[in-house]
Scaffold this active site. Structure first.
Site, short mmCIF file in Angstrom:
data_model
loop_
_atom_site.label_atom_id
_atom_site.label_comp_id
_atom_site.label_asym_id
_atom_site.label_seq_id
_atom_site.Cartn_x
_atom_site.Cartn_y
_atom_site.Cartn_z
N PHE A 102 0.83 -1.22 0.00
CA PHE A 102 0.00 0.00 0.00
C PHE A 102 0.85 1.26 0.00
CE2 PHE A 102 0.16 2.22 4.10
CZ PHE A 102 0.96 1.36 4.82
N LYS A 103 2.13 1.13 0.35
CA LYS A 103 2.99 2.32 0.40
C LYS A 103 3.15 2.97 -0.96
CE LYS A 103 5.34 1.45 4.73
NZ LYS A 103 4.83 0.13 5.17
#
Ligand SMILES: *Cc1c(COP(=O)(O)O)cnc(C)c1O
Length: 434
Positions: free
Chosen positions: A106-107
């Site tokens: 998700f980064k």
């Protein structure tokens, strides 16, 4: 958009300065002076919009003209060019897959948006920007791929030798162009200490325009609100009226973004902060005692944080009132054994493979749902990384069933290039000075 420091509400700076400085000198964190509440009609109609449309509306509103509309659209379409689908895995339990970006975590949302915003604000003819980033695995890959090929920016990644997974190492060391990687003979903490020391070194500060790319940068928080709004759009299409979000938490940036979305008017029944045995926040919520402690190594290693850096932002959102936080945020902690049991159970019963971080969020959600039965509430747990990034965790029968995405297969043929340094600052400084 104007920002203040959580340590000093009178310290006011424009968004652009917060993007390049990351941290106020008083060691607080930047927060928006004004958190706008979105048009209720837009919220009621969210199910009619797609992710890029939602991202544009939300960021336009919070950035409040810091970036003109046409430029913001270009940044969003370029940065958020992958999906965040909601997948139902059992009755009322849905997984929000946030790992479809290039680094499979998700980064990518935060790092890709931040890199494009930084490059947008870099004026032509300005000194090259040097981004230093220490990583325990996922951040480095997202930042590297976010900045790859961005003009006038150079990225230097420090990672602990032998302590990242093979796929993570490939993501860090096979980029070339404006990205360079250094393996440090030491721990993640050593990497972080070297970066911090570089920022305080007068000679390096004079010679280079240094900036950091870690999760406390405000421009990483904003794009993470997008997928909460987009998840709500999806549960509305499924016919649900209410949502509870369960978030695998380490530095509490992800759940902080969810709470920011809620402050902007997103209707959320509850947030669940799901941690591993690094349970500083669950204990604080229970006892009122915030006691930072050394991190303990677990299988969900991106959440091995003993002093979560974004927690002050969450307290700030609630005016420092712990009982108010508890009204909206419930915290849970699970150990490695429970994590593995959850991975095996969900695979056996539903055929779905969760990464160890994601499994902890599933456990928290199941626990909450057991006490709040309703067919009106959609439970959503966030999948923060693709399971293929952690191949050593899974029993062989599950490991063999993990789909390997195309971008990973491509990485496997590439040559790894990195410098090797010890954990002393003298060597690192000499390397930077070239
Ligand atoms: C970084 C990370 C987390 C923790 O997110 P925070 O925003 O630091 O709470 C959870 N899971 C994965 C896979 C991560 O990479």
């Amino acid at each position: 958009m104007i920002l203040y420091s959580t340590n000093n509400r009178d310290l006011r700076i424009p968004f652009k300065d917060g993007v390049f400085n990351s941290l106020p000198v008083d060691k607080g964190l930047y927060m928006p002076v004004n958190i706008p509440v979105l048009d209720p009609e837009f919220i009621a109609d969210l199910h009619k919009y797609n992710l890029p449309e939602i991202a544009f509306r939300v960021s336009k509103s919070i950035l409040n003209n810091a970036i003109p509309d046409a430029d913001l659209k270009v940044i969003i379409d370029d940065a958020i060019n992958f999906d965040a689908p909601l997948v139902e895995i059992s009755e009322g339990i849905n997984v929000l897959e946030l790992f479809h970006g290039p680094s499979l975590a998700f980064k990518d949302f935060g790092a890709r948006f931040m890199s494009r915003v930084m490059s947008y604000f870099l004026q032509e003819g300005e000194k090259q920007l040097d981004v230093l980033v220490a990583t325990s695995g996922d951040t480095g890959g997202a930042v590297a791929l976010g900045f790859l090929g961005v003009p006038n920016v150079r990225v230097t990644i420090l990672f602990p030798k032998g302590k990242v997974s093979l796929i993570q190492e490939l993501q860090l060391t096979t980029n070339g162009q404006n990205i360079r990687a250094i393996e440090i003979d030491g721990t993640f903490d050593d990497c972080q200490a070297l970066v911090k020391q570089a920022f305080n070194d007068p000679e390096l500060k004079e010679k280079f325009r240094l900036t950091s790319a870690n999760s406390i940068n405000i421009s990483r928080l904003i794009p993470q609100t997008f997928y909460y709004f987009n998840a709500y759009a999806q549960i509305r299409r499924m016919g649900y009226k209410e949502v509870v979000f369960s978030v695998p938490s380490g530095n509490f940036g992800n759940i902080g973004a969810g709470l920011l979305a809620w402050k902007m008017g997103l209707p959320v029944r509850a947030f669940l902060a799901a941690t591993n045995v690094n349970d500083t926040v669950p204990i604080f919520l229970q006892t009122g005692l915030y006691q930072a402690k050394p991190s303990v190594q677990t299988w969900s290693n991106a959440m091995d944080v003993g002093d979560p850096s974004n927690w002050v932002r969450i307290m700030d959102l609630f005016g420092g009132d712990r009982s108010l936080v508890k009204k909206w945020v419930s915290a849970y902690s699970f150990n490695d054994e429970q994590t593995l049991e959850a991975i095996e159970l969900v695979y056996k019963k539903f055929g779905y493979i969760m990464c160890p971080h994601t499994a902890i969020a599933w456990l928290a959600l199941k626990s909450w749902m057991n006490n709040h039965q309703s067919d009106q509430i959609a439970g959503v747990f966030l999948a923060t990384a693709h399971p293929c990034k952690f191949p050593d965790i899974f029993p062989a029968d599950i490991a063999s069933k993990i789909d390997i995405p195309e971008q990973v297969k491509e990485l496997e043929g590439k040559e790894r290039v990195s410098a090797s340094l010890g954990n002393d600052f003298t060597g690192f400084k000499a390397y930077l000075l070239g």
